[in-house]
Design a protein around this motif. Sequence first.
Motif, mmCIF file in Angstrom:
data_model
loop_
_atom_site.group_PDB
_atom_site.id
_atom_site.type_symbol
_atom_site.label_atom_id
_atom_site.label_comp_id
_atom_site.label_asym_id
_atom_site.label_seq_id
_atom_site.Cartn_x
_atom_site.Cartn_y
_atom_site.Cartn_z
ATOM 1 N N VAL A 1 -2.434 1.129 87.678
ATOM 2 C CA VAL A 1 -2.377 2.136 86.625
ATOM 3 C C VAL A 1 -3.312 3.276 87.037
ATOM 4 C CG1 VAL A 1 -2.762 2.584 84.172
ATOM 5 C CG2 VAL A 1 -1.953 0.329 84.916
ATOM 6 N N ASP B 1 -6.264 -0.375 75.080
ATOM 7 C CA ASP B 1 -5.666 0.683 75.911
ATOM 8 C C ASP B 1 -6.710 1.586 76.546
ATOM 9 O OD1 ASP B 1 -3.352 -0.347 74.865
ATOM 10 O OD2 ASP B 1 -2.907 1.369 73.608
ATOM 11 N N GLN C 1 -4.825 8.251 84.212
ATOM 12 C CA GLN C 1 -4.264 8.767 82.964
ATOM 13 C C GLN C 1 -3.469 7.704 82.204
ATOM 14 O OE1 GLN C 1 -4.141 10.684 85.975
ATOM 15 N NE2 GLN C 1 -6.030 11.467 85.094
ATOM 16 N N GLY C 2 -3.461 6.492 82.734
ATOM 17 C CA GLY C 2 -2.783 5.398 82.036
ATOM 18 C C GLY C 2 -1.315 5.240 82.377
ATOM 19 N N VAL C 3 -0.873 5.800 83.505
ATOM 20 C CA VAL C 3 0.524 5.688 83.924
ATOM 21 C C VAL C 3 0.633 4.632 85.019
ATOM 22 C CG1 VAL C 3 2.489 6.913 84.964
ATOM 23 C CG2 VAL C 3 0.992 8.091 83.325
ATOM 24 N N LYS D 1 0.989 -1.149 75.740
ATOM 25 C CA LYS D 1 -0.192 -1.363 74.910
ATOM 26 C C LYS D 1 -0.973 -2.585 75.384
ATOM 27 C CE LYS D 1 -1.658 -1.822 70.207
ATOM 28 N NZ LYS D 1 -1.360 -1.910 68.821
ATOM 29 N N LYS E 1 -7.286 4.213 80.535
ATOM 30 C CA LYS E 1 -7.323 5.676 80.557
ATOM 31 C C LYS E 1 -8.745 6.169 80.777
ATOM 32 C CE LYS E 1 -3.454 5.734 77.397
ATOM 33 N NZ LYS E 1 -3.014 5.990 76.046
ATOM 34 N N ARG F 1 5.828 5.241 83.907
ATOM 35 C CA ARG F 1 5.679 5.403 82.455
ATOM 36 C C ARG F 1 4.257 5.029 82.043
ATOM 37 N NH1 ARG F 1 11.263 3.040 79.934
ATOM 38 N NH2 ARG F 1 12.616 4.380 81.155
ATOM 39 N N PRO F 2 3.858 5.459 80.842
ATOM 40 C CA PRO F 2 2.543 5.032 80.344
ATOM 41 C C PRO F 2 2.478 3.501 80.263
ATOM 42 C CG PRO F 2 3.402 6.822 79.005
ATOM 43 C CD PRO F 2 4.510 6.410 79.933
ATOM 44 N N ALA F 3 1.334 2.983 80.609
ATOM 45 C CA ALA F 3 1.143 1.526 80.583
ATOM 46 C C ALA F 3 1.392 0.998 79.172
ATOM 47 C CB ALA F 3 -0.268 1.173 81.031
#
Length: 178
Positions: A147, A59, A150-152, A44, A63, A40-42
């Motif tokens: 991570v 954030d 793309q921040g996942v 906040k 990314k 999942r996206p990291a």
Amino acid sequence: MRKLLFILPLVTLALMAGFFAWSLTSGRDPASIGSVVVGRPAPKLDLPALREGEPALTDALLKTGKPVLVNFFASWCTPCLAEHPLFTRLAEREQATIIGLAWKNKRADALPWLKRLGDPFKYAGLDLEGRAGLDWGLSGVPETYLVDGQGVVRLHFRGPITERDLTDRILPALKGAK
């Protein structure tokens, strides 16, 4: 009927003892518990910088198009001390971007600890209240998350990173996430 009332607690105790013995000897690794953030996206990231004069952590650091390791640590944490040289080596040899989050740790304690041991963190934040740790699903320190660019969140390590973790999982994942 009286015998049953006498025997029932003993049977219950024996069943509980058997369950606990099985759970201790089953070879299950508590670190293998899944993580709700992987895939999942990291969560906040909005924390003050640990080092004074640096910008707050946001954030945007997660990314950048490059993989990032996020390490929750504390100066009072003995396992954190054990894994620290591995992060230093990762930062120096692999030029890995590592974000350190001082979890429930005072700035006055964390900064001297990093000065004494070396500071492998490109960015360092202060999670004094532990709110970021809750958002990330932290169960204690140390814990580390990989991570992707793309921040996942791709990996989650509970407990200290070992040499084996580094060679078998982290380095290949860092190379694969680029």
